[in-house]
Design a protein around this motif. Structure first.
Motif, PDB file in Angstrom:
ATOM      1  N   ARG A 274       0.714  -1.097   0.063  1.00 36.70           N
ATOM      2  CA  ARG A 274       0.222   0.171  -0.023  1.00 36.70           C
ATOM      3  C   ARG A 274       0.944   1.023  -0.110  1.00 36.70           C
ATOM      4  NH1 ARG A 274      -5.095   1.330   1.626  1.00 36.70           N
ATOM      5  NH2 ARG A 274      -5.530  -0.640   2.442  1.00 36.70           N
ATOM      6  N   GLY A 275       0.596   2.299  -0.287  1.00 32.21           N
ATOM      7  CA  GLY A 275       1.088   3.817  -1.119  1.00 32.21           C
ATOM      8  C   GLY A 275       2.172   3.395  -2.032  1.00 32.21           C
ATOM      9  N   LYS A 276       2.843   2.321  -2.505  1.00 26.70           N
ATOM     10  CA  LYS A 276       2.875   2.572  -3.444  1.00 26.70           C
ATOM     11  C   LYS A 276       2.507   2.369  -4.891  1.00 26.70           C
ATOM     12  CE  LYS A 276       7.013   0.100  -1.473  1.00 26.70           C
ATOM     13  NZ  LYS A 276       7.115  -1.665  -1.510  1.00 26.70           N
ATOM     14  N   VAL A 277       3.091   2.307  -5.696  1.00 32.24           N
ATOM     15  CA  VAL A 277       2.890   2.187  -7.646  1.00 32.24           C
ATOM     16  C   VAL A 277       2.761   0.605  -7.984  1.00 32.24           C
ATOM     17  CG1 VAL A 277       2.636   2.642  -9.945  1.00 32.24           C
ATOM     18  CG2 VAL A 277       3.375   4.118  -8.147  1.00 32.24           C
TER      19      VAL A 277
ATOM     20  N   ASN B 176       9.710   2.890  -4.819  1.00 36.43           N
ATOM     21  CA  ASN B 176       7.939   3.378  -4.861  1.00 36.43           C
ATOM     22  C   ASN B 176       7.119   2.348  -6.013  1.00 36.43           C
ATOM     23  OD1 ASN B 176       8.705   5.041  -3.097  1.00 36.43           O
ATOM     24  ND2 ASN B 176       9.632   6.794  -4.362  1.00 36.43           N
ATOM     25  N   ILE B 177       7.580   1.800  -6.877  1.00 30.36           N
ATOM     26  CA  ILE B 177       7.521   0.295  -7.793  1.00 30.36           C
ATOM     27  C   ILE B 177       7.554  -1.287  -7.651  1.00 30.36           C
ATOM     28  CG2 ILE B 177       7.590   0.389 -10.292  1.00 30.36           C
ATOM     29  CD1 ILE B 177       7.946   3.225 -11.283  1.00 30.36           C
ATOM     30  N   ALA B 178       6.384  -1.424  -7.686  1.00 32.84           N
ATOM     31  CA  ALA B 178       6.480  -3.316  -6.854  1.00 32.84           C
ATOM     32  C   ALA B 178       5.835  -3.826  -7.955  1.00 32.84           C
ATOM     33  CB  ALA B 178       5.964  -3.211  -5.892  1.00 32.84           C
ATOM     34  N   PHE B 179       6.453  -4.625  -8.891  1.00 33.30           N
ATOM     35  CA  PHE B 179       5.983  -5.350  -9.585  1.00 33.30           C
ATOM     36  C   PHE B 179       4.830  -6.744  -8.812  1.00 33.30           C
ATOM     37  CE2 PHE B 179       7.892  -3.030 -12.276  1.00 33.30           C
ATOM     38  CZ  PHE B 179       7.611  -3.706 -13.137  1.00 33.30           C
TER      39      PHE B 179
ATOM     40  N   SER C 150      -2.249   2.916  -8.493  1.00 38.67           N
ATOM     41  CA  SER C 150      -1.459   4.109  -7.761  1.00 38.67           C
ATOM     42  C   SER C 150      -1.798   4.063  -6.326  1.00 38.67           C
ATOM     43  CB  SER C 150      -2.888   4.594  -8.916  1.00 38.67           C
ATOM     44  OG  SER C 150      -3.613   5.192  -6.878  1.00 38.67           O
ATOM     45  N   PRO C 151      -0.817   4.670  -5.755  1.00 36.91           N
ATOM     46  CA  PRO C 151      -0.254   4.587  -4.488  1.00 36.91           C
ATOM     47  C   PRO C 151      -1.799   5.098  -3.506  1.00 36.91           C
ATOM     48  CG  PRO C 151       1.517   5.899  -5.372  1.00 36.91           C
ATOM     49  CD  PRO C 151       0.207   6.030  -7.005  1.00 36.91           C
ATOM     50  N   GLU C 152      -2.416   5.644  -4.268  1.00 35.01           N
ATOM     51  CA  GLU C 152      -4.115   5.998  -3.327  1.00 35.01           C
ATOM     52  C   GLU C 152      -4.938   4.768  -3.519  1.00 35.01           C
ATOM     53  OE1 GLU C 152      -1.349   9.692  -4.603  1.00 35.01           O
ATOM     54  OE2 GLU C 152      -2.486   8.380  -5.951  1.00 35.01           O
ATOM     55  N   GLY C 153      -4.150   4.189  -4.270  1.00 30.68           N
ATOM     56  CA  GLY C 153      -4.586   2.665  -3.859  1.00 30.68           C
ATOM     57  C   GLY C 153      -6.391   3.144  -5.085  1.00 30.68           C
ATOM     58  N   GLN C 154      -5.863   3.598  -6.409  1.00 24.78           N
ATOM     59  CA  GLN C 154      -7.156   3.203  -7.361  1.00 24.78           C
ATOM     60  C   GLN C 154      -6.547   2.683  -8.239  1.00 24.78           C
ATOM     61  OE1 GLN C 154      -7.627   7.291  -8.084  1.00 24.78           O
ATOM     62  NE2 GLN C 154     -10.081   7.529  -7.555  1.00 24.78           N
ATOM     63  N   ILE C 155      -7.570   1.575  -8.930  1.00 23.26           N
ATOM     64  CA  ILE C 155      -6.700   0.304 -10.113  1.00 23.26           C
ATOM     65  C   ILE C 155      -7.119   2.478 -11.751  1.00 23.26           C
ATOM     66  CG2 ILE C 155      -7.577  -1.570 -12.162  1.00 23.26           C
ATOM     67  CD1 ILE C 155      -8.588  -2.355  -9.753  1.00 23.26           C
TER      68      ILE C 155
ATOM     69  N   LYS D 252       5.742   8.737 -13.137  1.00 18.55           N
ATOM     70  CA  LYS D 252       5.596  10.095 -13.086  1.00 18.55           C
ATOM     71  C   LYS D 252       4.344   9.510 -11.642  1.00 18.55           C
ATOM     72  CE  LYS D 252       7.253  13.585 -15.362  1.00 18.55           C
ATOM     73  NZ  LYS D 252       7.664  14.607 -14.977  1.00 18.55           N
ATOM     74  N   MET D 253       3.917   8.633 -11.490  1.00 17.88           N
ATOM     75  CA  MET D 253       2.716   9.051 -10.265  1.00 17.88           C
ATOM     76  C   MET D 253       3.200   8.246  -9.274  1.00 17.88           C
ATOM     77  SD  MET D 253      -0.497   5.440 -11.312  1.00 17.88           S
ATOM     78  CE  MET D 253       1.093   4.152 -12.406  1.00 17.88           C
ATOM     79  N   THR D 254       4.780   8.055  -9.383  1.00 19.03           N
ATOM     80  CA  THR D 254       5.620   8.013  -7.909  1.00 19.03           C
ATOM     81  C   THR D 254       5.994   9.611  -7.635  1.00 19.03           C
ATOM     82  OG1 THR D 254       7.904   8.223  -8.437  1.00 19.03           O
ATOM     83  CG2 THR D 254       6.168   5.800  -8.359  1.00 19.03           C
TER      84      THR D 254
END
Length: 229
Positions: free
Chosen positions: A90-93, A124-127, A175-180, A201-203
């Motif tokens: 949570r909080g990551k892309v 900040n970006i997780a796969f 998104s980091p805000e929790g939206q698909i 950019k989302m980060t």
């Protein structure tokens, strides 16, 4: 022997095609062959991510909850047996992809996902690559053979309704805000400059994200609205 050779020469072409496909199928190589053909198609650059339009008020189950909200209550297990959860990210892309070793389109797009992973993954970006194989050992062998290094998991419980799909591969970007903010049903070439820029950019919420050079047909209206905020 000569008579046999002459007899073989008289056989119609579809017989040879059938024998070839039958041999590939029996040996399990048909998935690899089809996957390689589709990989060549991806390399042309014609198939880029096309996000499906999502109705904010309709979930796959038909309820009134917004489909754009990510469900972090998704329990996972790594290929080595460790328990994990989407909640920890949570909080990551999050780039989340559903795949299987028996799926040719999945095999076709994996090299470019690996390339994307090498270029953009960070704190900040997780796969999250989710194997739907019934036997995790098969997925583990597949990943090891191809030297893929992105994290691979299997579901460790029910699949949340937010991620239900009728096809694989299917990819979600959270998104980091929790939206698909993005979804792609089917294979695509994700390792392109525009998609990488979108992920990165989302980060950076302090940046003017509305100036991102967005690919045509790449983002849903919801994703465009998110970037404009």
């Amino acid at each position: 022997m000569k008579n046999i050779i002459n007899w073989i020469k008289k056989l119609p072409g579809w017989v040879f095609a059938l024998l070839l496909f039958g041999t590939l199928y029996l040996t399990g190589l048909h998935t690899e062959v089809i996957g390689q053909v589709q990989r060549i198609i991806l390399a042309t650059g014609f198939i880029k991510p096309k996000v499906e339009e999502i109705n904010e008020n309709t979930t796959p189950g038909g309820s009134s909850a917004p489909t754009l909200v990510a469900d972090y209550n998704f329990h996972l297990r790594s290929l080595t047996g460790e328990e994990a959860s989407l909640e920890s990210l949570r909080g990551k892309v999050i780039f989340m992809n559903f795949w299987a070793t028996w799926c040719p389109p999945c095999i076709a797009e994996m090299p470019n996902i690996q390339s994307l992973y090498e270029k953009v993954h960070s704190d900040n970006i997780a796969f999250v690559m989710i194997s739907l194989d019934q036997d995790p050992a098969k997925a583990q062998k597949f990943i090891k053979k191809r030297n893929f290094t992105f994290p691979v998991y299997t579901p460790n419980g029910p699949l949340p309704a937010a991620y239900e799909t009728q096809v694989i591969p299917t990819t979600f970007v959270i998104s980091p805000e929790g939206q698909i903010v993005a979804r792609k049903d089917g294979m695509a070439d994700y390792d392109n400059q525009e998609f990488r820029e979108f992920m990165q950019k989302m980060t950076q919420p302090d940046k003017i994200l509305s100036k991102v050079n967005m690919p045509k047909l790449l983002f849903s209206q919801e994703a465009k609205s998110y970037l404009a905020n």
